[in-house]
Scaffold this active site. Structure first.
Site, short mmCIF file in Angstrom:
data_model
loop_
_atom_site.label_atom_id
_atom_site.label_comp_id
_atom_site.label_asym_id
_atom_site.label_seq_id
_atom_site.Cartn_x
_atom_site.Cartn_y
_atom_site.Cartn_z
N ASN A 53 0.70 -1.36 0.07
CA ASN A 53 -0.05 -0.16 0.01
C ASN A 53 1.04 1.38 0.02
O ASN A 53 1.07 1.86 -1.04
CB ASN A 53 -1.01 -0.12 1.12
CG ASN A 53 -1.95 0.93 1.21
OD1 ASN A 53 -1.88 1.82 0.25
ND2 ASN A 53 -3.09 0.88 1.73
N ASP A 54 1.49 1.56 1.27
CA ASP A 54 2.29 2.89 1.19
C ASP A 54 3.26 2.90 0.37
O ASP A 54 3.53 4.04 -0.28
CB ASP A 54 2.64 3.09 2.71
CG ASP A 54 1.37 2.82 3.67
OD1 ASP A 54 0.52 3.39 3.26
OD2 ASP A 54 1.88 2.26 4.78
N VAL A 55 4.10 1.78 -0.16
CA VAL A 55 4.93 1.73 -1.02
C VAL A 55 4.75 2.16 -2.39
O VAL A 55 5.67 2.23 -3.32
CB VAL A 55 5.94 0.56 -0.92
CG1 VAL A 55 6.51 0.50 0.49
CG2 VAL A 55 5.31 -0.60 -1.25
N VAL A 56 3.44 2.24 -2.69
CA VAL A 56 3.03 2.47 -3.98
C VAL A 56 2.13 3.82 -3.95
O VAL A 56 1.35 4.34 -4.90
CB VAL A 56 2.15 1.29 -4.83
CG1 VAL A 56 3.36 0.38 -5.06
CG2 VAL A 56 1.19 0.85 -3.94
#
Lengths: 473, 106
Positions: A399-402
């Protein structure tokens, strides 16, 4: 005239002991160096382990205290029994645990190391022959923090402990740290009677225990790998402090070596997230950022058959794995999907974000377990230039890494963190359990992107269904 | 100030070892592919179990003639914990690396 051993007041055993420490130290360094290449890594681990066994055996039989007496036979028996208990327990735990529980396990073993350092320092503090009070107290504090911090990290990774995001934790921690510093200074400067000394050292232990808990408590999500690596470094430093007490070069070198390696690994990761270490420790993730009420597209789902067709007729596919892959244990299913697509002539790669998962390199280990060749795993900086030419990007449990908010929304808590540019590819399929926010609790605009299609459900089930769908095409 | 100077001089070899070890750690870890970060961290974790040497020294010179004392119990725990760290750490690392090795045969 030549100096003899007798002139120096030492025996040949003392010399052999020091030589064995030197060999052990060299083996530690060489072992870890060998571990930095996939081909030689296993040998390196064995070498380092061999160094440790060597140092343990020679210490047991050759070490002499200040009076010159070696370790008595009864003591040797007690030690061997304790080592046997530890070895059996350690081997059983390490062998039985599932590979997906690896981050917890590393944290747990780190905690035991910290506990051992704290105990050694605690007892050495009341030893009148010990002249390094400062180092001893530092060892006690650092070892204890590493212990309780790692135990909390273990609990969090295992899902047994929740997060505290309360704002007061920050101030509480700073205050606690000041109290610990003040007490330590007091203990060093003031002449205390032995009873008082012991009492204060136990109070210090208790304070450090609480600090370790409260220090890790508010940290979660993408910051977890950073904190685990940091705790690892602390354990090394605590061991080195104990080495200082005993003037034991193998312990000092081993401990500091691990400490600095851990510190570098920590900094590499914070750098990858474009944040400072202080920011990770103090400014815990959570909340903030753009709300969902901003103008955005709508969520669009994709059916399994549409996804199957889309993937089968693509030229290249990039898979972005995240913690969700680990939770769903979808790595094997994922490898099946890759093989199937490759059989159809689709080029498949994995894009690995430096902080994907819950420990450094978590995704690499997970995918390696499922036999995905490590040549297929591409690091963020290498894959990002290819993203605009990618036909389909499959985001599995990440989630956060994209999250593109990291690039263009200054109000987002993750603003500035480099991401995998999934939003630049031609199509995006996001596999997700539900519409919940990521660990960091930040809305992800990638999901609302016009090119994005959602595939809801457990990652493993989704991938397996997708595999059978593709087979039927 | 003089205390500090004396302290430095008396422990100069150790301080050298510490400073050089820091550089060594940085040198060895830099440029490691992220594929190996986990096993490397796990391996380093096992090495930090070197505290076991301290545990052995401590428990080795604990006076056993007075029966079971607090120091004895704490010492035994220190050795058990240290061993857990060493054995568990190396075994886990070995297991992780096994997974990387498997593919080489194919």
């Amino acid at each position: 005239m030549n100096t003899t051993l007798q002139d120096l007041g030492i025996s040949s055993g003392d010399v052999i002991l020091e030589i064995s420490y030197l060999i052990a130290a060299v083996l530690f360094v060489f072992g870890l160096k060998l571990m930095s290449h996939p081909e030689s890594a296993k040998k390196g681990n064995l070498w380092a382990g061999g160094g440790m066994v060597l140092a343990m055996i020679t210490t047991l039989f050759l070490h002499r205290d200040a009076d010159g007496s070696t370790i008595g036979m009864t003591n040797v028996v007690v030690i061997v029994i304790a080592i046997a208990v530890g070895s059996v327990l350690g081997a059983i735990i390490a062998r039985r645990i599932k590979m997906t529980a690896m981050p917890q396990l590393v944290s747990f073993f780190n905690a035991t190391g910290g506990a051992a350092s704290a105990l050694v320092a605690l007892m050495e503090y009341s030893n009148p022959e010990n002249t390094s009070a400062l180092v001893t107290l530092l060892g006690l504090i650092i070892g204890t923090i590493a212990f309780s911090g790692s135990m909390i990290a273990y609990g969090k990774l295992d899902g047994k402990v929740g997060d505290i995001f309360a704002g007061w934790v920050k101030y509480f921690n700073v205050a606690l740290l000041l109290i610990i510093a003040a007490l330590t200074t007091y203990m060093l400067v003031v002449d205390l009677d032995p009873g008082m000394q012991t009492l204060l050292s136990y109070i210090l232990l208790a304070l450090a225990l609480v600090y370790g808990v409260m220090f890790v408590m508010p940290i979660g999500g993408a910051d977890m790998p950073v904190v685990i690596s940091l705790l690892n470094a602390l354990t090394g430093i605590a061991a080195a402090m104990a080495g200082f007490i005993y003037h034991n070069q193998a312990m000092i070198l081993g401990g500091i070596f691990v400490g600095s390696a851990g510190a570098i690994l920590t900094l590499l990761m914070t750098k990858a997230m474009n944040r400072s270490l202080l920011n990770v420790i103090v400014g815990a993730f959570g909340g903030g950022g753009a709300g969902i009420d901003k103008e955005h597209g709508s969520i669009k789902e994709i059916t399994l058959s549409d996804a199957a067709v889309l993937l089968s007729y693509s030229q290249n596919v990039v898979i972005v794995p995240g913690y969700g892959l680990a939770v769903a244990q979808a790595q094997y299913a994922c490898n099946d999907l890759v093989k199937l697509l490759e059989g159809k002539g689709v080029e498949v790669k994995f894009a690995i974000h430096p902080v994907a998962g819950r420990m450094p390199g978590h995704m690499n280990v997970l995918l390696a377990e499922a036999d995905v060749p490590y040549t297929k795993l591409v690091e963020m900086d290498d894959i990002n230039p290819d993203m605009p030419n990618t036909d389909v990007t499959i985001v599995i449990g990440a989630n956060d890494v994209v999250n593109p908010a990291a690039l263009d929304d200054p109000s987002s808590p993750i603003y500035g963190m480099p991401i995998i540019n999934a939003h630049e590819s031609k199509n995006i399929i996001v596999m997700k359990r539900g519409m919940g926010k990521g660990y960091a609790g930040i809305e992800n605009f990638l999901f609302f992107n016009n090119k994005t299609r959602m595939l809801f459900g457990n990652a493993k089930d989704s991938i397996q269904a997708l595999v059978s769908e593709i087979k039927e095409l | 100030m003089e205390d500090f100077l004396v302290y430095f001089y008396q422990n100069k070899e150790t301080i050298f070892v510490i400073v050089l070890s820091i550089f060594l750690g940085v040198e060895v870890i830099s440029n490691v592919p992220s594929v190996l970060h986990t096993p490397l961290m796990s391996g380093a974790n096992a090495i930090s179990g070197v505290i076991i040497i301290g545990g052995i020294i401590l428990l080795g010179h604990t006076d056993l003639s007075s029966g079971i004392s607090l120091n004895l119990i704490l010492g035994i725990f220190a050795v058990i914990f240290g061993t857990l760290n060493v054995v568990g750490g190396f075994v886990v690392t070995d297991r992780m690396l096994d997974m990387f090795k498997k593919k080489k045969k194919k």
